[in-house]
Design a protein around this motif. Structure first.
Motif, PDB file in Angstrom:
ATOM      1  N   LEU A 125       0.834  -1.215   0.000  1.00  0.00           N
ATOM      2  CA  LEU A 125       0.000   0.000   0.000  1.00  0.00           C
ATOM      3  C   LEU A 125       0.865   1.261   0.000  1.00  0.00           C
ATOM      4  O   LEU A 125       0.545   2.257  -0.644  1.00  0.00           O
ATOM      5  N   LYS A 126       1.974   1.197   0.736  1.00  0.00           N
ATOM      6  CA  LYS A 126       2.886   2.352   0.769  1.00  0.00           C
ATOM      7  C   LYS A 126       3.436   2.632  -0.640  1.00  0.00           C
ATOM      8  O   LYS A 126       3.485   3.779  -1.081  1.00  0.00           O
ATOM      9  N   THR A 127       3.823   1.563  -1.340  1.00  0.00           N
ATOM     10  CA  THR A 127       4.345   1.736  -2.700  1.00  0.00           C
ATOM     11  C   THR A 127       3.260   2.309  -3.619  1.00  0.00           C
ATOM     12  O   THR A 127       3.524   3.206  -4.427  1.00  0.00           O
ATOM     13  N   ILE A 128       2.041   1.779  -3.506  1.00  0.00           N
ATOM     14  CA  ILE A 128       0.927   2.296  -4.319  1.00  0.00           C
ATOM     15  C   ILE A 128       0.700   3.779  -4.002  1.00  0.00           C
ATOM     16  O   ILE A 128       0.559   4.607  -4.905  1.00  0.00           O
ATOM     17  N   TYR A 129       0.720   4.129  -2.714  1.00  0.00           N
ATOM     18  CA  TYR A 129       0.515   5.537  -2.320  1.00  0.00           C
ATOM     19  C   TYR A 129       1.558   6.444  -2.980  1.00  0.00           C
ATOM     20  O   TYR A 129       1.240   7.479  -3.565  1.00  0.00           O
ATOM     21  N   LYS A 165       3.120  10.494  -6.940  1.00  0.00           N
ATOM     22  CA  LYS A 165       4.117  10.975  -7.898  1.00  0.00           C
ATOM     23  C   LYS A 165       3.491  11.091  -9.286  1.00  0.00           C
ATOM     24  O   LYS A 165       3.717  12.073 -10.004  1.00  0.00           O
ATOM     25  N   ASN A 166       2.714  10.088  -9.657  1.00  0.00           N
ATOM     26  CA  ASN A 166       2.084  10.079 -10.974  1.00  0.00           C
ATOM     27  C   ASN A 166       1.116  11.255 -11.131  1.00  0.00           C
ATOM     28  O   ASN A 166       1.072  11.908 -12.177  1.00  0.00           O
ATOM     29  N   ILE A 167       0.327  11.538 -10.100  1.00  0.00           N
ATOM     30  CA  ILE A 167      -0.624  12.663 -10.147  1.00  0.00           C
ATOM     31  C   ILE A 167       0.141  13.980 -10.248  1.00  0.00           C
ATOM     32  O   ILE A 167      -0.196  14.858 -11.043  1.00  0.00           O
ATOM     33  N   HIS A 168       1.194  14.096  -9.448  1.00  0.00           N
ATOM     34  CA  HIS A 168       1.987  15.326  -9.480  1.00  0.00           C
ATOM     35  C   HIS A 168       2.584  15.556 -10.874  1.00  0.00           C
ATOM     36  O   HIS A 168       2.469  16.650 -11.439  1.00  0.00           O
ATOM     37  N   GLN A 169       3.186  14.514 -11.440  1.00  0.00           N
ATOM     38  CA  GLN A 169       3.790  14.618 -12.772  1.00  0.00           C
ATOM     39  C   GLN A 169       2.741  14.963 -13.831  1.00  0.00           C
ATOM     40  O   GLN A 169       2.979  15.790 -14.711  1.00  0.00           O
ATOM     41  N   ARG A 170       1.606  14.323 -13.745  1.00  0.00           N
ATOM     42  CA  ARG A 170       0.539  14.539 -14.725  1.00  0.00           C
ATOM     43  C   ARG A 170       0.109  16.007 -14.754  1.00  0.00           C
ATOM     44  O   ARG A 170      -0.144  16.581 -15.791  1.00  0.00           O
ATOM     45  N   GLU A 204      -1.292 -10.031 -18.390  1.00  0.00           N
ATOM     46  CA  GLU A 204      -0.028  -9.891 -19.131  1.00  0.00           C
ATOM     47  C   GLU A 204      -0.207  -9.115 -20.429  1.00  0.00           C
ATOM     48  O   GLU A 204       0.600  -8.255 -20.768  1.00  0.00           O
ATOM     49  N   LYS A 205      -1.311  -9.414 -21.142  1.00  0.00           N
ATOM     50  CA  LYS A 205      -1.568  -8.689 -22.399  1.00  0.00           C
ATOM     51  C   LYS A 205      -1.833  -7.213 -22.117  1.00  0.00           C
ATOM     52  O   LYS A 205      -1.386  -6.340 -22.861  1.00  0.00           O
ATOM     53  N   GLN A 206      -2.575  -6.937 -21.029  1.00  0.00           N
ATOM     54  CA  GLN A 206      -2.922  -5.535 -20.746  1.00  0.00           C
ATOM     55  C   GLN A 206      -1.690  -4.724 -20.357  1.00  0.00           C
ATOM     56  O   GLN A 206      -1.515  -3.592 -20.800  1.00  0.00           O
ATOM     57  N   SER A 207      -0.846  -5.322 -19.535  1.00  0.00           N
ATOM     58  CA  SER A 207       0.376  -4.624 -19.141  1.00  0.00           C
ATOM     59  C   SER A 207       1.213  -4.271 -20.376  1.00  0.00           C
ATOM     60  O   SER A 207       1.787  -3.191 -20.473  1.00  0.00           O
ATOM     61  N   ALA A 208       1.239  -5.198 -21.345  1.00  0.00           N
ATOM     62  CA  ALA A 208       2.032  -4.976 -22.559  1.00  0.00           C
ATOM     63  C   ALA A 208       1.478  -3.839 -23.418  1.00  0.00           C
ATOM     64  O   ALA A 208       2.202  -3.251 -24.220  1.00  0.00           O
ATOM     65  N   LEU A 209       0.191  -3.493 -23.247  1.00  0.00           N
ATOM     66  CA  LEU A 209      -0.399  -2.401 -24.032  1.00  0.00           C
ATOM     67  C   LEU A 209       0.061  -1.026 -23.550  1.00  0.00           C
ATOM     68  O   LEU A 209      -0.066  -0.039 -24.271  1.00  0.00           O
ATOM     69  N   LEU A 210       0.573  -0.975 -22.321  1.00  0.00           N
ATOM     70  CA  LEU A 210       0.914   0.326 -21.729  1.00  0.00           C
ATOM     71  C   LEU A 210       2.349   0.714 -22.061  1.00  0.00           C
ATOM     72  O   LEU A 210       3.289  -0.003 -21.719  1.00  0.00           O
ATOM     73  N   ASP A 218       3.598   3.867 -21.267  1.00  0.00           N
ATOM     74  CA  ASP A 218       4.055   4.744 -20.199  1.00  0.00           C
ATOM     75  C   ASP A 218       4.549   3.885 -19.024  1.00  0.00           C
ATOM     76  O   ASP A 218       3.799   3.077 -18.469  1.00  0.00           O
ATOM     77  N   GLU A 219       5.817   4.068 -18.640  1.00  0.00           N
ATOM     78  CA  GLU A 219       6.415   3.206 -17.608  1.00  0.00           C
ATOM     79  C   GLU A 219       5.713   3.341 -16.262  1.00  0.00           C
ATOM     80  O   GLU A 219       5.533   2.376 -15.536  1.00  0.00           O
ATOM     81  N   SER A 220       5.312   4.583 -15.922  1.00  0.00           N
ATOM     82  CA  SER A 220       4.645   4.816 -14.648  1.00  0.00           C
ATOM     83  C   SER A 220       3.283   4.103 -14.622  1.00  0.00           C
ATOM     84  O   SER A 220       2.926   3.458 -13.630  1.00  0.00           O
ATOM     85  N   LEU A 221       2.540   4.181 -15.714  1.00  0.00           N
ATOM     86  CA  LEU A 221       1.233   3.508 -15.763  1.00  0.00           C
ATOM     87  C   LEU A 221       1.393   1.990 -15.754  1.00  0.00           C
ATOM     88  O   LEU A 221       0.617   1.277 -15.129  1.00  0.00           O
ATOM     89  N   LYS A 222       2.427   1.503 -16.427  1.00  0.00           N
ATOM     90  CA  LYS A 222       2.684   0.060 -16.443  1.00  0.00           C
ATOM     91  C   LYS A 222       2.974  -0.436 -15.024  1.00  0.00           C
ATOM     92  O   LYS A 222       2.456  -1.471 -14.585  1.00  0.00           O
ATOM     93  N   THR A 223       3.794   0.322 -14.294  1.00  0.00           N
ATOM     94  CA  THR A 223       4.117  -0.066 -12.911  1.00  0.00           C
ATOM     95  C   THR A 223       2.854  -0.041 -12.042  1.00  0.00           C
ATOM     96  O   THR A 223       2.634  -0.944 -11.235  1.00  0.00           O
ATOM     97  N   ILE A 224       2.030   1.010 -12.206  1.00  0.00           N
ATOM     98  CA  ILE A 224       0.774   1.080 -11.447  1.00  0.00           C
ATOM     99  C   ILE A 224      -0.111  -0.118 -11.792  1.00  0.00           C
ATOM    100  O   ILE A 224      -0.670  -0.765 -10.908  1.00  0.00           O
ATOM    101  N   TYR A 225      -0.212  -0.430 -13.068  1.00  0.00           N
ATOM    102  CA  TYR A 225      -1.043  -1.574 -13.489  1.00  0.00           C
ATOM    103  C   TYR A 225      -0.575  -2.857 -12.809  1.00  0.00           C
ATOM    104  O   TYR A 225      -1.372  -3.615 -12.253  1.00  0.00           O
ATOM    105  N   GLU A 226       0.726  -3.091 -12.854  1.00  0.00           N
ATOM    106  CA  GLU A 226       1.237  -4.361 -12.321  1.00  0.00           C
ATOM    107  C   GLU A 226       1.104  -4.434 -10.804  1.00  0.00           C
ATOM    108  O   GLU A 226       0.726  -5.462 -10.244  1.00  0.00           O
TER     109      GLU A 226
END
Lengths: 259, 259
Positions: free
Chosen positions: A240-244, A249-254, B229-235, B237-245
């Motif tokens: 949860l800490k990592t997700i937070y 960070k993602n919101i700030h960058q966006r 796995e397929k969905q992660s590969a569609l992303l 943006d590295e930040s979004l991919k990390t959030i997805y996973e």
């Protein structure tokens, strides 16, 4: 063919809600298949039909066969199919339509963009249904089926459907897990989840009038570091800490790169 | 004292919506402070009062001073305050009440659990307001203020308020960013965001009748690896991919350990 006969392969959340919606709109459900006898029996009783737990016994007299099973399970099921004359359709967001090509030349996709739970009734009329078919005739047949339960039917090819499904995972499945995390945090403080309900409702309601980008609020978009650092420190669970931290960070960058 | 005079320090989203709600409920807003003249002027016009951009000029004749500024900015503002006789209150979820202790012995917290945007009106009656005060007299005064605009007023101490605020960040700010990610994905495919609206509405609505844990759906909870796995590969943006996973793994783990 106003009321085609329909076989439902699957008895999960989507299969259940779809079978019930079709049944309530006057369609005849010929049979239910599930590998789990209990699930098959329960759904069959809801839509006044028979069930089977054996793919070879699903019958061959339906006009449409709707496959609503785990993506992983579909290939194994298709291999066991008896020869079928009807239209083969799956309900998956991420499965290409041509998974049916080796088994039939009459097939398509019926993908309702919604979250389904067995016990909760859905307003199918307001649920967008993305359809795709192997030919003109099949597309007409599928459109007629979809339009009989939904007011929002749109043809979408397999490639775009994948992205719609991806967007749905973020805006529904991940959103729901965020609700669940909120519930966990309040539960640890012996506070009722109800407390968050007006906030959750308003967060969903406000994007009817503002874009989600305009609607963004909170410490991350304000780059209120004294809040984000304190909040991260409150979380003991490493995941949860990592997700937070990633979300902040993602919101700030966006909002940095767009302002 | 049915209608105390109120000074609002801040002219952001929350300050704006709160000042307007109080004004509409018959309270007299003595003055608006913002370091940004335009914001101060706009809000002052909305609630028929004066404004200042200088803390020493906020006036000393109000009964209640509501501080609704970035958490980072509050300490600097407090240092410049003229001597005040009224009740000092902030609206922050994560700021301890006793930040006021060096400056007054009559203070408290008025924390509305809601998401505020300047241009969108809020139903304050349905918004929970968490209050806390330095003494019994102050708590009564604050409760009267809160109950005049909200039907859900609850005393919450600074420690528990922090956790409520943390839960709010997950269930509102992070949820809204998930909506925004969905919008970005659809926009790249030239698809309208509206398509997701029924799904978003149902996702928020269903937790009125199911717990978020029960309501969880999607490939991650089914552990449908071929989809994730397929969905992660569609992303891309590295930040979004990390959030997805991370989210997929977190959902899977959550439901593994609880089923």
């Amino acid at each position: 063919m106003d009321h085609p006969r329909i076989t439902i392969i699957g008895a999960g959340n989507l299969a259940t809600r779809l079978a019930v919606a079709l049944y309530e709109h006057g369609f005849c459900i010929s049979r239910i298949y599930s590998r789990t006898a209990d699930s098959a029996k329960t759904l069959a009783a809801m839509v006044d039909t028979d069930y089977t737990t054996e793919i070879p016994h699903i019958g061959t007299d339906s006009d449409i066969y709707i496959f609503s099973v785990k993506d992983d399970a579909l290939p194994g099921i298709l291999k066991q199919l008896p020869p079928l004359k009807g239209l083969l359709v799956h309900t998956g967001g991420s499965i290409p339509m041509d998974i049916f090509a080796p088994y039939s030349d009459s097939y398509g996709v019926f993908y309702p963009l919604q979250t389904f739970s067995k016990t909760r009734k859905i307003d199918f009329a307001e649920t967008p249904v993305c359809i795709e078919a192997s030919g003109e005739k099949e597309l007409k047949q599928l459109a007629a089926l979809a339009e009989s339960i939904s007011r929002h039917v749109l043809p979408v090819n397999s490639d775009r459907r994948k992205y719609i499904h991806l967007a749905a995972v973020f805006t529904c499945n991940f959103v729901n897990r965020m609700y669940d995390i909120g519930a966990e945090i309040l539960q640890q403080q012996q506070l009722p989840f109800d407390l968050l309900q007006p906030l959750i409702d308003e967060t969903a309601a406000k994007i009817h009038s503002l874009s989600p980008f305009e609607a963004q609020t909170g410490p991350a978009v304000r780059y209120d570091r004294s809040v984000t650092e304190k909040q991260s420190a409150l979380l003991n669970d490493e995941s949860l800490k990592t997700i937070y931290e990633l979300m902040s960070k993602n919101i700030h960058q966006r909002h940095l790169s767009n302002r």
